[in-house]
Design a protein around this motif. Structure first.
Motif: not given
Lengths: 507, 252
Positions: A62-78, A374-378
């Motif tokens: 969650a990016h509070h300044g811009s009101g955006t959310l950023s997503l990324c993913s990766a696959e892992v074994g173990d 309510r303010q940042e990601f309404p």
């Protein structure tokens, strides 16, 4: 490469294709999350989901300044290299990951179960800290302090009051707490697992009972997620009523908390009054839908109950009466010198710790951090009607109490304003089938703080994965930090000033 | 001090007269569900099919509702094509046995009081230890509310105590999770005999929405014997209070 290029930027409550999420190597994934947090982002969710034999990690910042959310993913074994040493916010999330998906975040400084259940992958006992004979709650190694006159106090799972179960282990030197370990999981009912392949006829009821005192908050987060996945537009009247219900939930709980804080320091007038006034706010919710907790009110596509002019008038009249009563009761707290004397400088959380741990809700706002969905990601009505963010700087029990009082006043003002201009419109629309292979992040500012739901659909539009992050998940570690250096006798007071959910955490 | 006194004056007297007089419940309160058999269509299973907890059985014998599983949600009422399913304002729902919670069309019984010996022991002073065993904090909240000035549980001689060793019985909420089973057993064992067990809410009676999850045990009576079942999700505080007072023979 900057963190932005390694992630997809989205908005709260807007569905995207699962394939649009950047697939990174684990090295890039770590960099993306760690740099994102260093740049002021905060981990709203970090979870695993099965991808064949491997585990797909998904991070939502969650990016509070811009009101955006950023997503990324990766696959892992173990195993995979842990994020926690470079990013303390990931601490609790990675413990959950290891327990649910049987992967080892290598280098995690304190890897132990958080809910004490079998892993979802390979159906194994979680390896971290469980013994071979099965999984017994809180049977794990605890952080211990050794030395002369150092002693350990264990509390729970069954407590003295009428509250939910959890286990607390204090390392004490005399009265002073050196460290508190919180061990939960007693309330684990297998909610997330049961949500897979939904929605089913039970799904909304899981949402309403994830944390029963937050029925409206979680049900709203869920409904906004499915509405985004189905492409439904919720009528304005329904959005207003959802907002009103959410603020009534906040009013009831904040009032109850102020009463309980007064009770914990033995100031009984406010304890007695607020206990009763909390019920008055609950009864306002019951006036709308018949249930004090708002069960049955929030449904996909809108709300299941409408209010006519008479009911609105009654709501407003009773709201004003409750406000008068709560004002008298709460003012006593600030005007009776022995009360602030007990609240001030008790249970301190510094702003730096708050930022590092990614705390949310009134707890974060009491550290001076302006953090409010309510303010940042309404979403819903909060896109059109804004509630000022209530903060206080001192980070102690007083600040957490005072922020609640500020929020009570602002929630009343919001409800008053919204009910006065309620327009005639439908309260509910049909919600069609969910789109296939989509993902949505749904954030709602519940009374405890940020509620985050992440829904992922499969090829037939059912839930392939459903992640719930209750605000308590972020904040339990904050309570442990607040207790450091405190007297153990102040634990009930500190605990109540957080008032976290056990079942919301345990799921 | 003067401010505290003025506040006291402003707050007024708020204790309800219960059990005397009619309690005030919201007009949309969802109490005892009733089926109008005259309107109910043969062979229609609409209510049974939408019920999230399979609390409703509809067959040639009519419609049966298991209040122990019922979440008092709106699904069955909204699904009925003939408007045969309605909620009433009846809040007096507690029962002594699990079977009595199954509504078969006749009027619902009221919970019978304990035997004379138990009433002699507990009738004027009942100390309870509450155990949340997977409860969502809904039932817990509405049990806690009995301690407020509105209900003033103390005036009936009923009190929640901190230790099971000081208690005459347990009040259990939640479906009894696997992770709470041992703690519940130990707490039950710590209560001196003779002892009572009260199961509050759909979860504690049947598992509620969590019924048949591998992580739960479908309610309190899977672990300990239960003397009083209080249905609801959560039950209204008056439903709980009414059940407690009937159990003690304080209301008949």
């Amino acid at each position: 490469m900057s963190s932005r290029e390694l992630s997809l930027s989205i908005r709260n409550g807007v569905a995207i294709g699962v394939s649009d999420i950047p697939k990174l190597t684990i090295g890039e994934f770590r960099d993306s999350v760690i740099d994102g947090v260093a740049d002021g982002g905060r981990i709203a969710a970090l979870f695993g989901r099965p991808v064949g034999e491997r585990v797909g990690l998904v991070a939502v910042l969650a990016h509070h300044g811009s009101g955006t959310l950023s997503l990324c993913s990766a696959e892992v074994g173990d195993p995979y290299p842990s994020l926690t040493p470079d990013c303390p916010q990931a601490h609790w999330f990675e413990r959950e990951l290891a327990e649910q998906w049987n992967v080892q975040p290598q280098g995690h400084p304190w890897l132990k179960p958080i809910r004490f259940h079998r892993s979802y992958r390979n159906d194994q006992a979680a390896r971290v800290g469980s013994n071979a004979n099965g999984i017994l709650p809180s049977v794990t190694d605890f952080f211990q302090v050794r030395g002369e006159e150092v002693h350990e106090v264990a509390v729970g799972p069954v407590h003295a009051g009428i509250i939910e179960p959890g286990h607390f282990r204090f390392q004490c030197h005399g009265e002073q707490v050196l460290h508190l370990k919180v061990s939960l999981g007693y309330q684990h009912r297998g909610v997330e697992h049961a949500l897979i392949n939904g929605p089913t006829k039970r799904t909304i009821h899981y949402m309403e009972t994830l944390a029963g005192d937050t029925s409206v908050g979680h049900a709203t987060a869920y409904c906004e997620a499915v509405e985004a996945l189905a492409g439904s537009r919720v009528p304005a009247r329904a959005q207003v009523l959802r907002g009103v219900a959410l603020e009534l939930e906040r009013l009831a709980n904040h009032t109850g908390d102020l009463g309980a804080l007064a009770g914990d320091i033995g100031y009984l007038p406010t304890a007695a009054y607020c206990g009763r006034i909390r019920g008055d706010f609950l009864n306002l919710t019951a006036l709308i839908c018949g249930n004090r907790f708002g069960r049955g009110l929030i449904r996909p596509g809108g709300v299941a109950f409408d209010v006519d002019d008479d009911r609105v008038a009654q709501l407003l009249q009773r709201l004003e009466a409750a406000l008068t009563d709560v004002t008298t009761a709460v003012r006593l707290l600030w005007e009776t010198p022995s009360v602030p004397a007990r609240f001030e400088a008790t249970g301190l959380v510094s702003r730096a710790d708050c930022e590092a741990l990614g705390l949310v809700g009134p707890v974060a706002r009491a550290c001076g951090v302006e953090r409010d969905v309510r303010q940042e990601f309404p979403s819903g009505i909060f896109r059109f009607a804004q509630i000022p963010v209530s903060t206080w700087q001192s980070g102690d029990v007083f600040a957490r109490a005072y922020v609640r009082w500020l929020e009570i006043q602002r929630s009343v003002a919001f409800i008053r304003e919204q009910l006065a201009m309620l327009h005639g419109a439908p309260t509910r629309v049909e919600v069609g089938p969910l789109a296939a292979n989509r993902l949505v992040v749904s954030l709602v500012e519940g009374w405890r703080g940020e509620i985050c739901h992440v829904a992922v659909t499969n090829v037939s539009g059912r839930f392939a994965h459903y992640k719930v992050v209750d605000p308590s998940f972020h904040n339990w570690m904050g309570l442990a930090i607040a207790l450091r250096g405190q007297q153990i006798s102040d634990f009930p007071l500190c605990n109540k000033s957080f008032n976290l959910s056990y079942c919301g955490h345990d799921l | 001090m003067l401010r505290a006194l003025l506040a006291r004056l402003q707050q007024g007297h708020r204790t309800i007269s219960f059990p005397h007089g009619e309690p005030s419940l919201p007009d949309r309160f969802r109490g005892l569900p009733v089926v109008d058999q005259a309107k109910c269509r043969d062979g229609c299973r609409a209510c049974a099919e939408v019920c999230p907890t399979d609390a409703i059985a509809a067959d040639e014998h009519g419609v049966r509702i298991d209040l122990g599983r019922c979440l008092f949600c709106t699904e069955c009422r909204d699904a009925c094509p003939d408007g045969a399913m309605q909620y009433t304002a009846e809040y007096r729902l507690a029962q002594r046995t699990r079977d009595d919670l199954v509504l078969t069309g006749e009027t619902l019984k009221r919970a019978q009081a304990l035997g004379a010996e138990s009433r002699r022991l507990f009738g004027r002073s009942l100390k309870l230890r509450q155990v949340s065993a997977g409860g969502c904090n809904g039932c817990e909240s509405d049990v806690n509310v009995l301690n407020t000035v509105v209900f003033d549980l103390g005036r009936f001689g009923i009190q929640f105590v901190a230790s099971p060793r000081h208690a005459d019985g347990l009040l259990i909420t939640g479906p009894v999770t696997e992770n709470m089973q041992l703690a519940l057993h130990k707490t039950y064992d710590a209560v001196p005999s003779p002892k009572l067990v009260i199961a509050v809410g759909a979860c504690a009676i049947s598992g509620g929405p969590y019924r048949d999850h591998v992580e739960v045990h479908n309610g309190a009576d899977s672990v300990v014997p239960v003397d009083l079942y209080v249905p609801g999700c959560p039950p209204h505080p008056l439903t709980i209070l009414d059940g407690l007072l009937r159990l003690l023979g304080r209301i008949t």
